[in-house]
Design a protein around this motif. Structure first.
Motif, short mmCIF file in Angstrom:
data_model
loop_
_atom_site.label_atom_id
_atom_site.label_comp_id
_atom_site.label_asym_id
_atom_site.label_seq_id
_atom_site.Cartn_x
_atom_site.Cartn_y
_atom_site.Cartn_z
N LYS A 95 48.88 67.88 54.82
CA LYS A 95 49.15 66.48 55.11
C LYS A 95 48.42 65.62 54.08
CE LYS A 95 50.27 62.65 57.32
NZ LYS A 95 49.84 62.27 58.65
N GLY A 96 49.18 65.07 53.15
CA GLY A 96 48.59 64.20 52.13
C GLY A 96 48.43 62.79 52.67
N THR A 97 47.20 62.29 52.70
CA THR A 97 46.92 60.99 53.28
C THR A 97 46.23 60.07 52.27
OG1 THR A 97 44.71 61.59 54.12
CG2 THR A 97 46.60 62.13 55.53
N GLN A 98 45.79 58.92 52.78
CA GLN A 98 45.13 57.94 51.93
C GLN A 98 43.65 58.27 51.73
OE1 GLN A 98 47.27 55.59 50.68
NE2 GLN A 98 48.82 56.62 51.92
N VAL A 99 43.11 59.19 52.55
CA VAL A 99 41.69 59.57 52.47
C VAL A 99 41.58 61.09 52.41
CG1 VAL A 99 40.81 57.49 53.59
CG2 VAL A 99 41.49 59.44 54.99
N SER A 132 43.46 64.06 50.40
CA SER A 132 43.92 62.84 49.74
C SER A 132 45.05 63.16 48.77
CB SER A 132 42.78 62.16 49.00
OG SER A 132 43.28 61.08 48.22
N ILE A 133 46.17 62.53 48.97
CA ILE A 133 47.30 62.76 48.08
C ILE A 133 47.15 61.99 46.78
CG2 ILE A 133 48.80 60.86 48.84
CD1 ILE A 133 51.07 63.11 48.91
N HIS A 134 46.13 61.15 46.70
CA HIS A 134 45.92 60.33 45.50
C HIS A 134 45.04 60.99 44.45
CE1 HIS A 134 48.01 57.07 47.42
NE2 HIS A 134 47.18 57.10 48.45
#
Length: 240
Positions: free
Chosen positions: A161-165, A217-219
């Motif tokens: 699960k790629g998230t913002q964090v 983190s997906i970023h």
């Protein structure tokens, strides 16, 4: 010798907001290209990758219902948003010469193939990245639920699960400086604590099928491949 991946087949869940980048709406092509490069890196390691994309950067079905509209129609509109995102990500992957196919839960043969389990397994077996669009094809279910469902159907060894964090926190770390990050959790703990990483149906389905959920983190460029080999910052949700 480069590290070997811990998983052979995985399901990556990317939110629509991730594709938006710093924009207020739509798709940032540079972000789509970077996510595609991370997927390509994983594919080059020999990992079979399925991808579910959300549609929140384009439309959210609950927005219609919150203003008195029909939730079913709103959710159908949201599903179309996921198709747009899937096509954009597929375009970015093909620019990197990664063989990619989009399978939709809603039939639209002029645009992409329709989802079936057997068709998906065939494409994965041929080395293609498979992007799942249209959610589950049903209203009232999120793309998180679609990710857990597709992961179970293809026999994925983990949901990423790629998230913002960079993991699951006790509270939103962007709002609460005292929020702490969990290294590991069980599916039951996620449900009991009400941690907002995936919706209840998605976590329950993953637990029922003994599929770990790895939140990262997906970023972070290259983060997907790094975590596939056991490194990187993440939270692992598993019952064993």
């Amino acid at each position: 010798m480069s590290p070997q991946p811990l998983y052979k087949r995985v399901l990556l869940k990317a939110s629509g907001e991730a594709l938006m980048g710093s924009q207020g709406f739509g798709i940032d092509v540079n972000v789509a290209d970077r996510i595609a490069s991370d997927i390509a890196e994983a594919r080059a390691m020999g990992v079979e990758v399925g991808v579910v994309v959300g549609g929140g950067n384009i439309f959210r079905g609950v927005a219609v219902a919150s203003k008195g509209g029909d939730r079913v129609t709103g959710d159908h509109m949201g599903m179309l948003g996921t198709v747009i995102n899937a096509l954009a990500l597929a375009t970015s992957l093909r620019k990197l010469n990664v063989d990619t196919v989009v399978l939709s839960a809603i039939s639209m043969p002029e645009i992409c193939e329709s989802f079936t389990q057997l068709r998906t397994l065939h494409h994965l077996g041929q080395g293609r990245v498979v992007i799942f669009a249209g959610g589950t094809g049903n209203p009232f279910f999120t793309t998180d639920s679609a990710a857990a469902l597709r992961a179970a159907e293809i026999g994925a060894e983990a949901i990423f699960k790629g998230t913002q964090v960079d993991g699951i926190y006790s509270a939103d770390p962007k709002k609460d400086p005292a929020a702490t990050r969990f290294e590991t959790l069980t599916h039951g703990e996620v449900l009991e604590k009400g941690l907002a990483v995936m919706d209840v149906a998605a976590v329950a389905l993953a637990r029922e099928n003994a599929i770990p959920i790895i939140v990262f983190s997906i970023h972070e460029k290259g983060g997907f491949a790094q975590i596939l080999t056991g490194g990187g910052r993440k939270t692992i949700v598993a019952d064993n």
